[in-house]
Scaffold this motif. Structure first.
Motif, PDB file in Angstrom:
ATOM      1  N   LYS A 134       0.804  -1.217   0.000  1.00 18.29           N
ATOM      2  CA  LYS A 134       0.000   0.000   0.000  1.00 18.29           C
ATOM      3  C   LYS A 134       0.842   1.275   0.000  1.00 18.29           C
ATOM      4  CE  LYS A 134      -4.263  -1.745   0.449  1.00 18.29           C
ATOM      5  NZ  LYS A 134      -3.894  -2.837  -0.472  1.00 18.29           N
ATOM      6  N   SER A 135       2.116   1.176   0.324  1.00 20.68           N
ATOM      7  CA  SER A 135       2.904   2.406   0.403  1.00 20.68           C
ATOM      8  C   SER A 135       3.421   2.774  -0.986  1.00 20.68           C
ATOM      9  CB  SER A 135       4.056   2.242   1.384  1.00 20.68           C
ATOM     10  OG  SER A 135       4.726   1.045   1.154  1.00 20.68           O
ATOM     11  N   ASP A 136       4.144   3.876  -1.079  1.00 21.60           N
ATOM     12  CA  ASP A 136       4.494   4.354  -2.419  1.00 21.60           C
ATOM     13  C   ASP A 136       5.586   3.492  -3.047  1.00 21.60           C
ATOM     14  OD1 ASP A 136       6.593   5.157  -0.965  1.00 21.60           O
ATOM     15  OD2 ASP A 136       6.703   7.184  -1.752  1.00 21.60           O
ATOM     16  N   ARG A 137       5.770   3.686  -4.344  1.00 19.32           N
ATOM     17  CA  ARG A 137       6.618   2.779  -5.114  1.00 19.32           C
ATOM     18  C   ARG A 137       8.079   2.877  -4.733  1.00 19.32           C
ATOM     19  NH1 ARG A 137       3.739   2.891 -10.652  1.00 19.32           N
ATOM     20  NH2 ARG A 137       5.780   3.293 -11.525  1.00 19.32           N
ATOM     21  N   LEU A 138       8.479   4.058  -4.287  1.00 14.90           N
ATOM     22  CA  LEU A 138       9.878   4.254  -3.945  1.00 14.90           C
ATOM     23  C   LEU A 138      10.272   3.331  -2.791  1.00 14.90           C
ATOM     24  CD1 LEU A 138      11.994   5.977  -5.127  1.00 14.90           C
ATOM     25  CD2 LEU A 138      11.552   7.705  -3.415  1.00 14.90           C
ATOM     26  N   SER A 139       9.373   3.178  -1.805  1.00 13.50           N
ATOM     27  CA  SER A 139       9.681   2.315  -0.668  1.00 13.50           C
ATOM     28  C   SER A 139       9.913   0.892  -1.152  1.00 13.50           C
ATOM     29  CB  SER A 139       8.524   2.301   0.323  1.00 13.50           C
ATOM     30  OG  SER A 139       8.009   3.564   0.501  1.00 13.50           O
ATOM     31  N   ALA A 140       9.066   0.452  -2.059  1.00 10.12           N
ATOM     32  CA  ALA A 140       9.208  -0.913  -2.551  1.00 10.12           C
ATOM     33  C   ALA A 140      10.530  -1.077  -3.305  1.00 10.12           C
ATOM     34  CB  ALA A 140       8.040  -1.256  -3.458  1.00 10.12           C
ATOM     35  N   VAL A 141      10.918  -0.041  -4.054  1.00 11.24           N
ATOM     36  CA  VAL A 141      12.182  -0.115  -4.784  1.00 11.24           C
ATOM     37  C   VAL A 141      13.350  -0.234  -3.820  1.00 11.24           C
ATOM     38  CG1 VAL A 141      13.768   1.245  -6.183  1.00 11.24           C
ATOM     39  CG2 VAL A 141      11.390   1.070  -6.847  1.00 11.24           C
ATOM     40  N   VAL A 142      13.326   0.587  -2.752  1.00 10.20           N
ATOM     41  CA  VAL A 142      14.426   0.538  -1.787  1.00 10.20           C
ATOM     42  C   VAL A 142      14.442  -0.817  -1.087  1.00 10.20           C
ATOM     43  CG1 VAL A 142      15.361   1.586   0.290  1.00 10.20           C
ATOM     44  CG2 VAL A 142      14.415   3.011  -1.492  1.00 10.20           C
ATOM     45  N   SER A 143      13.263  -1.314  -0.758  1.00 11.71           N
ATOM     46  CA  SER A 143      13.185  -2.625  -0.121  1.00 11.71           C
ATOM     47  C   SER A 143      13.766  -3.701  -1.044  1.00 11.71           C
ATOM     48  CB  SER A 143      11.727  -2.926   0.209  1.00 11.71           C
ATOM     49  OG  SER A 143      11.622  -4.142   0.866  1.00 11.71           O
TER      50      SER A 143
END
Lengths: 301, 355
Positions: free
Chosen positions: A97-106
């Motif tokens: 649910k959070s923004d795409r940048l967080s997923a990229v960093v993860s």
């Protein structure tokens, strides 16, 4: 002509690997709009698992080398699929649910994690697959001797791709995958368990990556803990080249990129081999950002 | 007065910055007093490294944190700056300090060249292309492009910077040079953030379509942000080359880009304080955990995931901006009242902070 044929077959063999990896990227991207940066490292994991299995199970004692290779690929596929499943649970699902940048960093974090875990377990030196698993025969093609392994590689990746194509396009579960890729909410309303489909995609993609890992180990004979980065990036470029989110596109893109790279390395310069893929990427993004087979217009902002 | 309200005060950032840089300025003296071995050279070297990463992260923050462009190729601009300084200094005997603006300009020019075709790409495409640019730059450097980059060995024997006859050679002098530059950068970037330009960038990040609707030329502002960030990264390259004195292509690999990217995101995208904190945590802790050698990167990767899962906005995220809303309260009372709820009375004497 001889040089050309050699490079073409080599390009097809490596292109098959790119295509298998690109499928993992493209399926995840199609469903979650996420670049799974750890996919390349799952591929490396597959290569190392194959190496360990080969050493511990003594598969080379099997009657036929080809059978051993097949068993190896299947085992490695299963194990890497489990790793991919866990990866999605731990690193991606909480970020849905959070923004795409967080997923990229993860995803970046996961990539670093896998790479260093492999280095801790196997050491920083490269590992060598034992010889003599694949037959060392050659085929005569148009008067040129071409190693049989290239055709085996190509055939194996083609077989896996056909299987996937059949699964996605001809089965009920495959239809569910396609539905989720088009519209998650609508798919949920139709009674599809979206979370399960996403988990399934994170089983299939890494499984193909694991197979590619074992195949590259058998083909090149040498594996390193950080090879996943380059292979992963190139496979992602292949996915963009074919049109991201598009399964036949990933296959086509992988093959094309493998051939372009092999020919470029032979006729331009071997030192610039790695730069060729990135130039292809920049050119494709400038002139046809949807990729070769991408019908959907990528939302250029 | 509670702290949150106090923090909203206009001069709070000034105080915070003042205190921080006062502490930083006294660190060499403190290390000396504390009797650290060799006057704390190791610690100063570490702080110099942190300073350079802080500079890089601050410049990336303009692109990534303030404009919201997914740019993971900052090392490329850093490399261009560092190599510009190294080449001009070792081959053409330019004094290091005079290469500073040239390094910045070359990096900005390079950024302009690569960014023009790709600036309109959507988020993750941009990410992949910028990764590709880092790799292309690294391959070019390794292959000794134009015969001036020294190939895989790189360039060594870079001189120390000399300003008005004052040579910055010891770690302590380097420390003051790097952190002095960082201090100036922080002030300039703070002013930039609240300027018309900075507000436009922020608007683009929040809502590109609305920004375009307000007459902001989105592509041009994005390009400007790219070039400005690259300019600063190029200058950071000069400082790096002068500090380390020998540079090689492996120092500019993709992993460095990831670290700079992570500093901005984990520290708090768009927040200068957060970015500096991030630089201290990521680079400083890496140094502290050096004994764990390879396991520290394992922890680093796991920490990146954990951080995104539990605090995706970063340690010290940028606060929402408010620009003198009070000035307009009397003029558009209905709109403001709707925002502030019934408690607000636009005609009261005491103007409450309406946020």
């Amino acid at each position: 002509m001889e040089e050309f044929l050699q490079q073409l077959t080599n390009g097809l063999a490596v292109g098959g690997i790119y295509a298998l990896l690109a499928l993992g990227y493209t399926m995840v991207y199609g469903i979650l709009r996420l670049i799974n940066f750890a996919h390349g490292d799952l591929f490396t994991l597959g290569a190392y698992l194959g190496f360990t299995l080969l050493a511990s199970l003594g598969l080379s004692g099997l009657a036929s080398g080809l059978l051993a290779a097949g068993v190896l690929i299947l085992l490695s596929m299963g194990l890497v699929a489990v790793a991919g499943f866990l990866l999605e649970r731990v690193a991606y699902r909480p970020l849905r649910k959070s923004d795409r940048l967080s997923a990229v960093v993860s995803a970046m974090g996961a990539s670093i994690f896998f790479q260093n875990a492999l280095m801790l377990v196997y050491g920083a030196k490269s590992q060598v697959y034992p010889d003599g698993i694949l037959p060392e025969a050659s085929l005569i093609l148009l008067g040129t001797e071409v190693p049989l392994t290239r055709f085996l590689m190509f055939a194996a990746s083609l077989a896996l791709m056909c299987l996937l194509y059949w699964f996605v396009n001809r089965t009920r579960v495959g239809a569910a995958i396609r539905a989720v890729a088009i519209d998650q909410d609508a798919a949920r309303l139709m009674g599809i368990d979206v979370n399960r489909i996403i988990s399934l995609v994170f089983l299939i993609g890494p499984a193909l990556g694991g197979a590619a890992g074992v195949m590259i180990g058998l083909y090149y004979g040498q594996i390193t803990h950080d090879m996943g980065f380059t292979f992963g990036l190139k496979a992602f470029i292949a996915a963009i080249l074919g049109g991201i989110g598009n399964i036949p596109g990933a296959m086509l893109g992988g093959m094309l990129l493998g051939i372009i790279e092999a020919l470029g390395a032979a006729y331009i310069s071997i030192a610039w081999k790695d730069a060729i893929a990135f130039c292809v990427l920049i050119l494709i993004l400038i002139f046809r950002p949807t990729g070769l087979l991408g019908e959907r217009v990528a939302d250029k902002v | 007065m509670n702290l949150a309200r106090y923090a909203r005060y206009r001069y709070f950032p000034l105080c915070l910055g003042g205190v921080f840089f006062a502490i930083m300025a006294s660190i060499p003296w403190l290390l000396n007093e504390a009797g650290a071995p060799g006057s704390g050279i190791a610690q100063l070297d570490m702080l110099n490294k942190i300073g350079i990463y802080a500079l890089l992260a601050l410049s990336l923050n303009i692109i990534l944190g303030q404009t919201g462009l997914f740019h993971m190729g900052h090392t490329a601009f850093f490399a261009v700056g560092a190599y510009a300084t190294a080449i001009l200094n070792t081959m053409y005997q330019w004094p290091v300090f005079s290469t500073l603006p040239v390094a910045g300009l070359l990096a900005a020019l390079f950024a302009l060249l690569v960014a023009v075709p790709i600036i309109r790409l959507r988020g993750d495409y941009l990410l992949v292309v910028t990764i590709g640019i880092v790799e292309i730059v690294r391959i070019c450097l390794t292959n000794n492009i134009f015969g001036i980059t020294g190939g895989a060995n790189g360039i060594f024997g870079i001189a120390r910077p000399v300003i008005f006859g004052l040579a910055f050679s010891s770690p302590r002098q380097q420390y003051y040079l790097i952190w002095g530059f960082t201090g100036i950068t922080v002030i300039l970037f703070y002013l930039l953030e609240h300027s018309r330009f900075g507000r436009a960038l922020n608007y683009i990040k929040q809502d590109e379509l609305a920004a375009a609707g307000c007459g902001i030329n989105v592509a041009r502002y994005k390009l400007a942000a790219f070039c400005l960030g690259a300019f600063w990264a190029g200058m950071a390259g000069t400082l790096y080359a002068a500090n380390i004195r020998s540079i090689e292509p492996t120092s500019f690999n993709f992993f460095e880009s990831v670290i700079i990217f992570a500093i901005v995101i984990l520290g708090g995208a768009g927040s200068i304080t957060g970015v500096i904190l991030g630089a201290f945590l990521l680079i400083g802790l890496q140094d502290v955990f050096r004994d764990f050698s390879s396991a520290r990167m394992l922890i680093f990767g796991a920490a990146m995931i954990a951080m995104m899962v539990f605090r995706p906005q970063g340690l010290l995220p940028a606060r929402r901006r408010h620009y003198g809303a009070r000035r307009y309260l009397g003029k558009f009372p209905c709109a403001v009242r709707r925002q502030c709820g019934a408690a607000y009375n636009p005609y009261a004497e005491d103007e409450g902070d309406c946020v």
